[in-house]
Design a protein around this motif. Structure first.
Motif, PDB file in Angstrom:
ATOM      1  N   ARG A   1      -7.995  -1.672  -2.784  1.00 22.50           N
ATOM      2  CA  ARG A   1      -7.408  -0.726  -3.636  1.00 22.50           C
ATOM      3  C   ARG A   1      -7.669  -1.486  -4.987  1.00 22.50           C
ATOM      4  O   ARG A   1      -7.943  -0.529  -6.145  1.00 22.50           O
ATOM      5  CB  ARG A   1      -5.982  -0.474  -3.286  1.00 22.50           C
TER       6      ARG A   1
ATOM      7  N   ASP B   1      -6.792   8.256  -0.321  1.00 21.86           N
ATOM      8  CA  ASP B   1      -5.927   8.388  -1.469  1.00 21.86           C
ATOM      9  C   ASP B   1      -5.366   7.215  -2.044  1.00 21.86           C
ATOM     10  O   ASP B   1      -5.224   6.859  -3.219  1.00 21.86           O
ATOM     11  CB  ASP B   1      -4.803   9.077  -1.290  1.00 21.86           C
TER      12      ASP B   1
ATOM     13  N   VAL C   1       0.864  -1.204   0.144  1.00 22.82           N
ATOM     14  CA  VAL C   1       0.251   0.027   0.105  1.00 22.82           C
ATOM     15  C   VAL C   1       1.104   1.260   0.008  1.00 22.82           C
ATOM     16  O   VAL C   1       2.096   1.126   0.380  1.00 22.82           O
ATOM     17  CB  VAL C   1      -1.005   0.293   1.118  1.00 22.82           C
ATOM     18  N   PHE C   2       0.255   2.351  -0.393  1.00 27.49           N
ATOM     19  CA  PHE C   2       0.942   3.659  -0.363  1.00 27.49           C
ATOM     20  C   PHE C   2       1.139   4.233   0.961  1.00 27.49           C
ATOM     21  O   PHE C   2      -0.021   4.804   1.574  1.00 27.49           O
ATOM     22  CB  PHE C   2       0.372   4.659  -1.325  1.00 27.49           C
TER      23      PHE C   2
ATOM     24  N   MET D   1       0.526   7.884   2.045  1.00 27.51           N
ATOM     25  CA  MET D   1      -0.869   8.527   1.580  1.00 27.51           C
ATOM     26  C   MET D   1      -1.909   7.837   2.453  1.00 27.51           C
ATOM     27  O   MET D   1      -1.914   6.698   3.070  1.00 27.51           O
ATOM     28  CB  MET D   1      -1.039   7.965   0.151  1.00 27.51           C
TER      29      MET D   1
ATOM     30  N   GLU E   1       6.515   7.290  -3.954  1.00 21.72           N
ATOM     31  CA  GLU E   1       6.480   6.654  -2.825  1.00 21.72           C
ATOM     32  C   GLU E   1       6.756   5.203  -3.030  1.00 21.72           C
ATOM     33  O   GLU E   1       7.632   4.765  -2.565  1.00 21.72           O
ATOM     34  CB  GLU E   1       5.043   6.782  -2.019  1.00 21.72           C
TER      35      GLU E   1
ATOM     36  N   ARG F   1      -5.438  14.149 -10.218  1.00 23.12           N
ATOM     37  CA  ARG F   1      -5.276  12.571 -10.545  1.00 23.12           C
ATOM     38  C   ARG F   1      -3.985  12.469 -10.921  1.00 23.12           C
ATOM     39  O   ARG F   1      -3.372  11.605 -10.458  1.00 23.12           O
ATOM     40  CB  ARG F   1      -6.302  12.133 -11.458  1.00 23.12           C
TER      41      ARG F   1
ATOM     42  N   ILE G   1      -7.130   4.816 -10.637  1.00 16.19           N
ATOM     43  CA  ILE G   1      -6.581   5.826 -11.386  1.00 16.19           C
ATOM     44  C   ILE G   1      -6.657   5.568 -12.896  1.00 16.19           C
ATOM     45  O   ILE G   1      -6.796   6.455 -13.584  1.00 16.19           O
ATOM     46  CB  ILE G   1      -5.096   5.985 -11.061  1.00 16.19           C
ATOM     47  N   THR G   2      -7.008   4.283 -13.249  1.00 14.77           N
ATOM     48  CA  THR G   2      -7.003   4.323 -14.701  1.00 14.77           C
ATOM     49  C   THR G   2      -8.540   4.184 -15.241  1.00 14.77           C
ATOM     50  O   THR G   2      -8.883   4.071 -16.371  1.00 14.77           O
ATOM     51  CB  THR G   2      -6.660   2.820 -14.982  1.00 14.77           C
TER      52      THR G   2
ATOM     53  N   VAL H   1      -1.182  -0.577  -9.808  1.00 16.29           N
ATOM     54  CA  VAL H   1      -2.371  -0.091  -9.963  1.00 16.29           C
ATOM     55  C   VAL H   1      -2.737   0.312 -11.468  1.00 16.29           C
ATOM     56  O   VAL H   1      -3.733   0.874 -11.666  1.00 16.29           O
ATOM     57  CB  VAL H   1      -3.014   0.988  -8.858  1.00 16.29           C
TER      58      VAL H   1
ATOM     59  N   GLU I   1      -8.524   6.031  -4.229  1.00 14.46           N
ATOM     60  CA  GLU I   1      -8.474   6.760  -5.486  1.00 14.46           C
ATOM     61  C   GLU I   1      -7.481   6.218  -6.418  1.00 14.46           C
ATOM     62  O   GLU I   1      -7.554   6.130  -7.392  1.00 14.46           O
ATOM     63  CB  GLU I   1      -7.981   8.222  -5.091  1.00 14.46           C
ATOM     64  N   ALA I   2      -6.085   5.969  -5.766  1.00 19.50           N
ATOM     65  CA  ALA I   2      -5.005   5.421  -6.489  1.00 19.50           C
ATOM     66  C   ALA I   2      -5.312   4.136  -7.299  1.00 19.50           C
ATOM     67  O   ALA I   2      -5.075   3.848  -8.717  1.00 19.50           O
ATOM     68  CB  ALA I   2      -3.603   5.333  -5.840  1.00 19.50           C
TER      69      ALA I   2
ATOM     70  N   LEU J   1      -1.786  12.439  -7.983  1.00 22.58           N
ATOM     71  CA  LEU J   1      -2.258  11.208  -7.202  1.00 22.58           C
ATOM     72  C   LEU J   1      -1.101  10.301  -7.722  1.00 22.58           C
ATOM     73  O   LEU J   1      -0.507   9.513  -6.868  1.00 22.58           O
ATOM     74  CB  LEU J   1      -3.326  10.708  -7.113  1.00 22.58           C
TER      75      LEU J   1
END
Lengths: 239, 300
Positions: free
Chosen positions: A150, A98, A90-91, A94, B174, B164, A105-106, B182, A101-102, B167
């Motif tokens: 996620r 978030d 995981v990030f 963040m 990171e 975005r 993202i696509t 992702v 949201e990541a 993000l």
């Protein structure tokens, strides 16, 4: 069985070392397909190859009837496959929000993303409680839930899970497998890499066993439980 | 006495806002790829020279020059990214840094060949000199500099925190592996991070050049020093730190200039960096990170 994912004779190498020496397997829609195998058997390499992070030297991969071998990871995520990576990843710096949201993202359908996020926060109430927290402050089990959520944020047809139980306490492992069983009930198709055969037997519909870059066993859970070699090696059966 | 102090602080903030933009560029690139781009100052110099060129050739005004500066910086920035950073994506931080040093020298030589005089005029942004505000005398161009820089900072803050693209940028900064998982196209995002940093630096270069109204090929060296000092004051990798570092550097320089003259001003800038690195080794914002690294090394 209608194959969602169809991997045929895939060969992947790191330099001169062949990690996959012609692997063929299928994952069906609405089913949990489980890949077992010792460390170094090539399980993660197979995951990386399917997810587009490694390019196969030979063989073909079909997903939803389309050839995806050699496609970019972002194209593969867009086509409907999501990966829950080994060690969660995981990030950590963040927030939980978030991170979710990541995961989306696509996606282009932004209005549906918010609804999906709410649905996932309902499913994982502890993530909702911690939605403004940094992901690094979550416990290992919560981070695993976040990694799963996620991946689900991309609204995938197939969820790839790479050893979701690794490094977690037995009770937490149980919780993770309850989530997998729930997802299966909801019709999510899952391709699961696991070493915990006992837990995997409770959820999986079909098993593959990988060893030295090849598929060594292919069969139903019943056949797996009855296989003499697997009983000794994986189920701790000393009869 | 108080009037001077106040006046110097405003002057310093105007200059400091340009430093802050350059520090933002450095920190943006360092934050996402973890590598120092030493050619960044030279990239800004190329942009400024492009502005000079259109000014000399076509008598372009400030607007056309501004566009030329930003475009020139972006093109040079892409060149640096393609030559020094794209071929060595994974690891090789020192190699990329040394390569960017070579490109710095190359760009400086190329600019000197194209425009061989020692210095060139640059179109000023605002005519007229000063505004009287009570006892204060404020330079018009400095006020514009401060305003433009603040707008760019706000836009950048929104881009990184609220969009975005940002993000994806934060995700890659990171954990590039997880960002790939992702479905983020890491390669493309890093490319655009360099384009963005070059454009922001281009704006800074244009603001400084139009306030000074002349430029020389030494601009690259100057921009690298100021931007890097400001970024390190703030803590490399932190956007807010870069803004704080830039403003702090500008204000300290302005007071030093007024109290002791131009030679001492530069001395004070280095002294400030020296003191800060001793007292807070991670810069204004980054102490924790340094300690975490130190702890990791301690374990080895």
């Amino acid at each position: 069985m209608s194959a969602l994912l169809d991997v045929r004779d895939v060969v992947t190498s790191y330099g001169r070392i062949q990690a996959l020496r012609g692997v063929s397997l299928r994952a069906g829609a609405g089913r949990v397909t489980c890949l077992l195998g010792p460390n170094g058997a090539g399980k993660t390499t197979l995951m990386m190859t399917v997810a587009g992070l490694l390019k196969p030297q030979a063989g073909q991969i079909e997903f939803l009837g389309k050839r995806i071998a050699g496609a970019s990871p972002s194209a593969i995520v867009k086509s409907g496959m999501a990966l829950v990576p080994e060690n969660r990843l995981v990030f950590k710096d963040m927030t939980v929000m978030d991170n979710l949201e990541a995961g989306a993202i696509t996606r282009k359908d932004r209005d549906k993303v918010a609804a999906d996020r709410e649905r996932l926060l309902d499913r994982f109430p502890r993530l909702r409680e911690r939605s403004r927290q940094l992901a690094g402050t979550l416990s290992g089990g919560e981070q695993q839930m976040l990694a799963i959520a996620r991946a689900l944020m991309s609204s995938p047809s197939l969820l790839l899970m790479d050893e979701p139980s690794v490094g977690l306490a037995p009770l937490v492992v149980q919780e993770i497998f309850e989530v997998i069983a729930e997802l299966k009930r909801d019709g999510v198709s899952i391709f699961l890499v696991e070493q915990n055969v006992h837990m995997a037997l409770k959820v999986a519909d079909h098993f593959y066993l990988m060893d030295h870059g090849r598929i060594a066993f292919d069969g139903a859970p019943q056949a797996l439980a009855e296989d003499e070699v697997i009983r000794r090696a994986y189920l701790g059966d000393r009869r | 006495m108080w009037v001077d102090l106040f006046q110097n602080t405003i002057e310093g903030m105007a200059n400091g806002s340009a430093y802050a933009l350059m520090a933002l560029g450095f920190t943006l690139m360092f934050g996402v790829v973890g590598k120092l781009n030493l050619a960044y100052g030279a990239v800004l110099m190329v942009g400024v020279y492009a502005g000079v060129y259109v000014h000399l050739e076509w008598q372009a005004g400030w607007a056309a020059s501004a566009v030329a500066v930003v475009l020139g910086a972006v093109v040079a920035g892409i060149y640096v990214e393609r030559t020094c950073f794209a071929p060595m994506r994974h690891g090789a931080a020192i190699t990329s840094m040394v390569a960017s040093f070579a490109i710095w020298m190359q760009l400086e030589e190329a600019a000197t060949l194209a425009l061989p005089r020692h210095s060139y005029p640059f179109p000023s942004l605002v005519e007229g000199t000063v505004i009287h505000l009570g006892p204060l005398l404020l330079r018009r161009d400095h006020l514009v500099m401060l305003a433009v820089a603040l707008v760019v900072m706000a836009a950048l803050e929104w881009l990184v925190r609220g969009s975005r693209f940002g993000l994806g940028l934060r995700a890659i900064a990171e954990n590039p592996r997880a960002a790939g998982f992702v479905g983020r196209n890491v390669e493309r995002t890093l490319f655009f991070a360099f384009v963005l940093a070059s454009a922001v630096g281009g704006v800074a270069g244009w603001l400084v050049a139009s306030a000074d109204q002349h430029v020389s090929a030494m601009f690259g060296m100057w921009a690298t020093f100021k931007g890097l000092i400001a970024a390190m004051l703030g803590g490399l990798g932190s956007l807010r730190g870069a803004v704080a570092g830039g403003l702090l550097l500008g204000v300290v320089e302005a007071h030093a200039l007024w109290l002791a003259g131009p030679q001492i001003r530069d001395l004070c800038a280095y002294l400030l960096l020296f003191l800060l690195l001793i007292l807070r080794p991670g810069g204004l914002s980054g102490q924790a990170r340094i300690q975490r690294d130190a702890a990791a090394y301690g374990r080895l």
